[in-house]
Design a protein around this motif. Structure first.
Motif, PDB file in Angstrom:
ATOM      1  N   GLU A  27       0.837  -1.199   0.000  1.00  0.00           N
ATOM      2  CA  GLU A  27       0.000   0.000   0.000  1.00  0.00           C
ATOM      3  C   GLU A  27       0.875   1.253   0.000  1.00  0.00           C
ATOM      4  O   GLU A  27       1.847   1.340   0.740  1.00  0.00           O
ATOM      5  CB  GLU A  27      -0.898   0.011   1.244  1.00  0.00           C
ATOM      6  CG  GLU A  27      -1.921  -1.101   1.282  1.00  0.00           C
ATOM      7  CD  GLU A  27      -3.013  -0.921   0.233  1.00  0.00           C
ATOM      8  OE1 GLU A  27      -3.404   0.233  -0.023  1.00  0.00           O
ATOM      9  OE2 GLU A  27      -3.451  -1.938  -0.325  1.00  0.00           O
ATOM     10  N   PHE A  28       0.511   2.192  -0.841  1.00  0.00           N
ATOM     11  CA  PHE A  28       1.190   3.485  -0.911  1.00  0.00           C
ATOM     12  C   PHE A  28       0.116   4.561  -0.852  1.00  0.00           C
ATOM     13  O   PHE A  28      -0.410   4.979  -1.885  1.00  0.00           O
ATOM     14  CB  PHE A  28       2.015   3.601  -2.195  1.00  0.00           C
ATOM     15  CG  PHE A  28       3.173   2.652  -2.227  1.00  0.00           C
ATOM     16  CD1 PHE A  28       4.395   3.024  -1.717  1.00  0.00           C
ATOM     17  CD2 PHE A  28       3.005   1.371  -2.738  1.00  0.00           C
ATOM     18  CE1 PHE A  28       5.466   2.139  -1.727  1.00  0.00           C
ATOM     19  CE2 PHE A  28       4.064   0.488  -2.741  1.00  0.00           C
ATOM     20  CZ  PHE A  28       5.290   0.863  -2.237  1.00  0.00           C
ATOM     21  N   PRO A  29      -0.229   4.994   0.367  1.00  0.00           N
ATOM     22  CA  PRO A  29      -1.280   6.004   0.487  1.00  0.00           C
ATOM     23  C   PRO A  29      -0.883   7.303  -0.207  1.00  0.00           C
ATOM     24  O   PRO A  29       0.293   7.662  -0.271  1.00  0.00           O
ATOM     25  CB  PRO A  29      -1.437   6.197   1.988  1.00  0.00           C
ATOM     26  CG  PRO A  29      -0.250   5.583   2.620  1.00  0.00           C
ATOM     27  CD  PRO A  29       0.359   4.630   1.642  1.00  0.00           C
ATOM     28  N   ALA A  30      -1.887   7.981  -0.732  1.00  0.00           N
ATOM     29  CA  ALA A  30      -1.653   9.267  -1.402  1.00  0.00           C
ATOM     30  C   ALA A  30      -0.889  10.197  -0.464  1.00  0.00           C
ATOM     31  O   ALA A  30      -1.203  10.301   0.716  1.00  0.00           O
ATOM     32  CB  ALA A  30      -2.976   9.891  -1.813  1.00  0.00           C
ATOM     33  N   ASN A  31       0.125  10.836  -1.025  1.00  0.00           N
ATOM     34  CA  ASN A  31       0.946  11.744  -0.242  1.00  0.00           C
ATOM     35  C   ASN A  31       1.462  12.840  -1.171  1.00  0.00           C
ATOM     36  O   ASN A  31       2.549  12.733  -1.731  1.00  0.00           O
ATOM     37  CB  ASN A  31       2.104  10.976   0.410  1.00  0.00           C
ATOM     38  CG  ASN A  31       2.899  11.822   1.375  1.00  0.00           C
ATOM     39  OD1 ASN A  31       3.002  13.033   1.220  1.00  0.00           O
ATOM     40  ND2 ASN A  31       3.480  11.174   2.362  1.00  0.00           N
ATOM     41  N   PRO A  32       0.662  13.916  -1.346  1.00  0.00           N
ATOM     42  CA  PRO A  32       1.040  14.982  -2.286  1.00  0.00           C
ATOM     43  C   PRO A  32       2.391  15.620  -1.975  1.00  0.00           C
ATOM     44  O   PRO A  32       3.119  15.987  -2.896  1.00  0.00           O
ATOM     45  CB  PRO A  32      -0.088  16.009  -2.144  1.00  0.00           C
ATOM     46  CG  PRO A  32      -1.224  15.273  -1.521  1.00  0.00           C
ATOM     47  CD  PRO A  32      -0.628  14.157  -0.728  1.00  0.00           C
ATOM     48  N   GLU A  33       2.746  15.719  -0.684  1.00  0.00           N
ATOM     49  CA  GLU A  33       4.031  16.318  -0.329  1.00  0.00           C
ATOM     50  C   GLU A  33       5.186  15.449  -0.822  1.00  0.00           C
ATOM     51  O   GLU A  33       6.188  15.945  -1.342  1.00  0.00           O
ATOM     52  CB  GLU A  33       4.141  16.524   1.188  1.00  0.00           C
ATOM     53  CG  GLU A  33       3.188  17.558   1.740  1.00  0.00           C
ATOM     54  CD  GLU A  33       1.791  16.990   2.019  1.00  0.00           C
ATOM     55  OE1 GLU A  33       1.631  15.744   2.102  1.00  0.00           O
ATOM     56  OE2 GLU A  33       0.854  17.786   2.139  1.00  0.00           O
ATOM     57  N   LYS A  34       5.053  14.131  -0.683  1.00  0.00           N
ATOM     58  CA  LYS A  34       6.095  13.220  -1.143  1.00  0.00           C
ATOM     59  C   LYS A  34       6.204  13.250  -2.672  1.00  0.00           C
ATOM     60  O   LYS A  34       7.299  13.229  -3.224  1.00  0.00           O
ATOM     61  CB  LYS A  34       5.807  11.806  -0.653  1.00  0.00           C
ATOM     62  CG  LYS A  34       6.987  10.871  -0.772  1.00  0.00           C
ATOM     63  CD  LYS A  34       6.708   9.534  -0.115  1.00  0.00           C
ATOM     64  CE  LYS A  34       6.770   9.684   1.387  1.00  0.00           C
ATOM     65  NZ  LYS A  34       6.772   8.399   2.092  1.00  0.00           N
ATOM     66  N   VAL A  35       5.057  13.319  -3.339  1.00  0.00           N
ATOM     67  CA  VAL A  35       5.042  13.413  -4.802  1.00  0.00           C
ATOM     68  C   VAL A  35       5.801  14.664  -5.232  1.00  0.00           C
ATOM     69  O   VAL A  35       6.671  14.610  -6.108  1.00  0.00           O
ATOM     70  CB  VAL A  35       3.598  13.438  -5.351  1.00  0.00           C
ATOM     71  CG1 VAL A  35       3.582  13.756  -6.838  1.00  0.00           C
ATOM     72  CG2 VAL A  35       2.895  12.114  -5.083  1.00  0.00           C
ATOM     73  N   GLU A  36       5.482  15.778  -4.610  1.00  0.00           N
ATOM     74  CA  GLU A  36       6.122  17.041  -4.971  1.00  0.00           C
ATOM     75  C   GLU A  36       7.623  17.002  -4.724  1.00  0.00           C
ATOM     76  O   GLU A  36       8.421  17.417  -5.584  1.00  0.00           O
ATOM     77  CB  GLU A  36       5.500  18.196  -4.175  1.00  0.00           C
ATOM     78  CG  GLU A  36       6.058  19.552  -4.527  1.00  0.00           C
ATOM     79  CD  GLU A  36       5.405  20.688  -3.756  1.00  0.00           C
ATOM     80  OE1 GLU A  36       5.960  21.789  -3.806  1.00  0.00           O
ATOM     81  OE2 GLU A  36       4.356  20.472  -3.113  1.00  0.00           O
ATOM     82  N   LEU A  37       8.040  16.479  -3.567  1.00  0.00           N
ATOM     83  CA  LEU A  37       9.462  16.405  -3.243  1.00  0.00           C
ATOM     84  C   LEU A  37      10.210  15.519  -4.244  1.00  0.00           C
ATOM     85  O   LEU A  37      11.263  15.907  -4.768  1.00  0.00           O
ATOM     86  CB  LEU A  37       9.659  15.870  -1.830  1.00  0.00           C
ATOM     87  CG  LEU A  37      11.111  15.653  -1.402  1.00  0.00           C
ATOM     88  CD1 LEU A  37      11.873  16.977  -1.393  1.00  0.00           C
ATOM     89  CD2 LEU A  37      11.179  14.967  -0.065  1.00  0.00           C
ATOM     90  N   LEU A  38       9.689  14.333  -4.521  1.00  0.00           N
ATOM     91  CA  LEU A  38      10.353  13.427  -5.460  1.00  0.00           C
ATOM     92  C   LEU A  38      10.473  14.047  -6.845  1.00  0.00           C
ATOM     93  O   LEU A  38      11.502  13.928  -7.515  1.00  0.00           O
ATOM     94  CB  LEU A  38       9.603  12.096  -5.537  1.00  0.00           C
ATOM     95  CG  LEU A  38       9.769  11.182  -4.324  1.00  0.00           C
ATOM     96  CD1 LEU A  38       8.723  10.076  -4.342  1.00  0.00           C
ATOM     97  CD2 LEU A  38      11.172  10.600  -4.290  1.00  0.00           C
ATOM     98  N   ARG A  39       9.423  14.734  -7.275  1.00  0.00           N
ATOM     99  CA  ARG A  39       9.453  15.345  -8.606  1.00  0.00           C
ATOM    100  C   ARG A  39      10.381  16.551  -8.661  1.00  0.00           C
ATOM    101  O   ARG A  39      11.002  16.813  -9.691  1.00  0.00           O
ATOM    102  CB  ARG A  39       8.039  15.682  -9.059  1.00  0.00           C
ATOM    103  CG  ARG A  39       7.256  14.398  -9.326  1.00  0.00           C
ATOM    104  CD  ARG A  39       5.862  14.611  -9.759  1.00  0.00           C
ATOM    105  NE  ARG A  39       5.207  13.317  -9.973  1.00  0.00           N
ATOM    106  CZ  ARG A  39       3.940  13.158 -10.235  1.00  0.00           C
ATOM    107  NH1 ARG A  39       3.143  14.215 -10.341  1.00  0.00           N
ATOM    108  NH2 ARG A  39       3.437  11.947 -10.392  1.00  0.00           N
ATOM    109  N   GLU A  40      10.497  17.291  -7.557  1.00  0.00           N
ATOM    110  CA  GLU A  40      11.451  18.396  -7.508  1.00  0.00           C
ATOM    111  C   GLU A  40      12.881  17.877  -7.618  1.00  0.00           C
ATOM    112  O   GLU A  40      13.710  18.441  -8.348  1.00  0.00           O
ATOM    113  CB  GLU A  40      11.288  19.194  -6.212  1.00  0.00           C
ATOM    114  CG  GLU A  40      10.093  20.114  -6.196  1.00  0.00           C
ATOM    115  CD  GLU A  40       9.930  20.834  -4.860  1.00  0.00           C
ATOM    116  OE1 GLU A  40      10.838  20.758  -3.998  1.00  0.00           O
ATOM    117  OE2 GLU A  40       8.873  21.470  -4.670  1.00  0.00           O
ATOM    118  N   VAL A  41      13.172  16.799  -6.894  1.00  0.00           N
ATOM    119  CA  VAL A  41      14.504  16.198  -6.965  1.00  0.00           C
ATOM    120  C   VAL A  41      14.758  15.687  -8.381  1.00  0.00           C
ATOM    121  O   VAL A  41      15.839  15.886  -8.945  1.00  0.00           O
ATOM    122  CB  VAL A  41      14.666  15.071  -5.924  1.00  0.00           C
ATOM    123  CG1 VAL A  41      15.975  14.319  -6.131  1.00  0.00           C
ATOM    124  CG2 VAL A  41      14.591  15.627  -4.511  1.00  0.00           C
TER     125      VAL A  41
END
Length: 95
Positions: A27-41
């Protein structure tokens, strides 16, 4: 291709080590902050080299795990990375 002709780190498709692929039922619950951080990197490391582009693409794929609209699994990411590494071991697509 025989075992003698195949580079040591290349695995034929019919011998893919499925046990090494992560469990796609995780399971990978939705996490907009993690999405944003990974995409910024991913955006920061994207560059001219094929390696930086590949790592950037992998990070985008990982970010999709946490994006409710993303469509991937750890297994798909693992197999994609393994495929990329096999191609690099063979000398690239233009070989």
């Amino acid at each position: 291709m025989s075992d003698e002709e195949r580079p040591h780190d290349e695995t034929p498709a019919d011998e893919v080590d499925w046990e090494m692929a992560p469990d796609s039922d995780a399971e990978f619950p939705a996490n907009p902050e993690k999405v944003e951080l990974l995409r910024e990197v991913a955006d920061d490391i994207y560059g001219d080299s094929s390696e930086s582009k590949q790592v950037s693409a992998i990070l985008y794929r990982v970010s999709d795990l946490y994006d409710p609209d993303g469509d991937t699994s750890p297994e798909e990411i693992y197999l994609n990375v393994r495929h990329i590494m096999d191609i690099k071991a063979q000398g690239g697509l233009d070989r």
